[in-house]
Enzyme design. Sequence first.
Site, PDB file in Angstrom:
ATOM      1  N   GLN A   1       3.064  10.011   0.973  1.00  0.00           N
ATOM      2  CA  GLN A   1       4.347   9.306   1.011  1.00  0.00           C
ATOM      3  C   GLN A   1       5.218   9.615  -0.209  1.00  0.00           C
ATOM      4  O   GLN A   1       6.410   9.320  -0.204  1.00  0.00           O
ATOM      5  CB  GLN A   1       4.134   7.790   1.106  1.00  0.00           C
ATOM      6  CG  GLN A   1       3.530   7.375   2.449  1.00  0.00           C
ATOM      7  CD  GLN A   1       3.398   5.867   2.509  1.00  0.00           C
ATOM      8  OE1 GLN A   1       2.437   5.307   2.015  1.00  0.00           O
ATOM      9  NE2 GLN A   1       4.378   5.210   3.105  1.00  0.00           N
TER      10      GLN A   1
ATOM     11  N   GLY B   1       0.832  -1.196   0.000  1.00  0.00           N
ATOM     12  CA  GLY B   1       0.000   0.000   0.000  1.00  0.00           C
ATOM     13  C   GLY B   1       0.865   1.243   0.000  1.00  0.00           C
ATOM     14  O   GLY B   1       2.006   1.211   0.476  1.00  0.00           O
TER      15      GLY B   1
ATOM     16  N   HIS C   1      -4.469   1.517   7.361  1.00  0.00           N
ATOM     17  CA  HIS C   1      -3.135   2.132   7.412  1.00  0.00           C
ATOM     18  C   HIS C   1      -3.011   3.266   6.387  1.00  0.00           C
ATOM     19  O   HIS C   1      -2.555   4.368   6.720  1.00  0.00           O
ATOM     20  CB  HIS C   1      -2.101   1.025   7.148  1.00  0.00           C
ATOM     21  CG  HIS C   1      -0.678   1.486   7.104  1.00  0.00           C
ATOM     22  ND1 HIS C   1       0.279   1.020   7.975  1.00  0.00           N
ATOM     23  CD2 HIS C   1      -0.034   2.361   6.284  1.00  0.00           C
ATOM     24  CE1 HIS C   1       1.440   1.607   7.689  1.00  0.00           C
ATOM     25  NE2 HIS C   1       1.273   2.408   6.663  1.00  0.00           N
ATOM     26  N   GLU C   2      -3.432   2.993   5.149  1.00  0.00           N
ATOM     27  CA  GLU C   2      -3.263   4.007   4.082  1.00  0.00           C
ATOM     28  C   GLU C   2      -4.192   5.200   4.289  1.00  0.00           C
ATOM     29  O   GLU C   2      -3.797   6.341   4.066  1.00  0.00           O
ATOM     30  CB  GLU C   2      -3.501   3.387   2.699  1.00  0.00           C
ATOM     31  CG  GLU C   2      -2.574   2.240   2.325  1.00  0.00           C
ATOM     32  CD  GLU C   2      -1.103   2.508   2.569  1.00  0.00           C
ATOM     33  OE1 GLU C   2      -0.665   3.670   2.482  1.00  0.00           O
ATOM     34  OE2 GLU C   2      -0.382   1.544   2.886  1.00  0.00           O
TER      35      GLU C   2
ATOM     36  N   HIS D   1      -2.870   7.649   6.706  1.00  0.00           N
ATOM     37  CA  HIS D   1      -1.815   8.518   6.162  1.00  0.00           C
ATOM     38  C   HIS D   1      -2.411   9.831   5.655  1.00  0.00           C
ATOM     39  O   HIS D   1      -1.766  10.878   5.702  1.00  0.00           O
ATOM     40  CB  HIS D   1      -1.129   7.838   4.959  1.00  0.00           C
ATOM     41  CG  HIS D   1       0.080   7.017   5.305  1.00  0.00           C
ATOM     42  ND1 HIS D   1       1.207   7.547   5.886  1.00  0.00           N
ATOM     43  CD2 HIS D   1       0.358   5.703   5.104  1.00  0.00           C
ATOM     44  CE1 HIS D   1       2.126   6.603   6.034  1.00  0.00           C
ATOM     45  NE2 HIS D   1       1.633   5.462   5.572  1.00  0.00           N
TER      46      HIS D   1
ATOM     47  N   CYS E   1       5.750   0.092   7.304  1.00  0.00           N
ATOM     48  CA  CYS E   1       5.402   1.228   6.443  1.00  0.00           C
ATOM     49  C   CYS E   1       6.608   1.553   5.574  1.00  0.00           C
ATOM     50  O   CYS E   1       7.732   1.567   6.080  1.00  0.00           O
ATOM     51  CB  CYS E   1       5.053   2.426   7.330  1.00  0.00           C
ATOM     52  SG  CYS E   1       4.645   3.921   6.406  1.00  0.00           S
ATOM     53  N   LEU E   2       6.373   1.812   4.294  1.00  0.00           N
ATOM     54  CA  LEU E   2       7.483   2.126   3.389  1.00  0.00           C
ATOM     55  C   LEU E   2       8.200   3.410   3.809  1.00  0.00           C
ATOM     56  O   LEU E   2       9.344   3.629   3.420  1.00  0.00           O
ATOM     57  CB  LEU E   2       6.981   2.246   1.945  1.00  0.00           C
ATOM     58  CG  LEU E   2       6.503   0.926   1.315  1.00  0.00           C
ATOM     59  CD1 LEU E   2       5.854   1.186  -0.040  1.00  0.00           C
ATOM     60  CD2 LEU E   2       7.641  -0.075   1.180  1.00  0.00           C
TER      61      LEU E   2
HETATM   62 ZN    ZN Z   1       2.537   3.656   5.652  1.00  0.00          ZN
END
Ligand code: ZN
Length: 170
Positions: free
Chosen positions: A51, A46, A131-132, A135, A89-90
């Site tokens: 991000q 995701g 999660h997304e 953000h 998380c990336l």
């Molecule tokens: Zn994340």
Amino acid sequence: MAIRKIVERGDPVLEKVCRPVTDFNARLHTLLDDMAETLEEAGGVGLAAPQVGILRRVCIVEDSEGEIIELINPEIVSAEGEQRGLEGCLSIPGRYGIVTRPYKVRVRAQDRDGAFFEIEDEDITARCFCHEIEHLDGHLYTEHCDHLLSEEELQQYMEDHPEEFEEPEE
Ligand code: ZN
């Protein structure tokens, strides 16, 4: 398509509330295409627009079938059950925490052309929706865990939950 740079924790862009998308134009389509390519390259499931430095309510999630779901102006409309598991998380590379999320969620969103739709999913994909979407309001999963796992704790977790780390079948 192009790969965009993923910003990391500490960058103020990850703490901002994103603005809704109002123009479903070529610029949005390019952003979505670039995000999909960036996600694939990063090997995640995701990615949210902030991000990659874009403060708009846009995120993508790869479901359990490997399909990319594009969510524009998404909102969680219902949630059921509970799951507790490893989350990363990336924007926080190499770190993981244990986070409790609903087991199943239903999301209302718009597609890349502005049409409203609803989608329901469970397990990892539901976790990913939560999660997304967080953000987009400037929140990170770390707010839900008391600490990030140490290397030893991560090893222990992987030994205790081998089923979560099996390679998916093609
Ligand atoms: Zn994340």
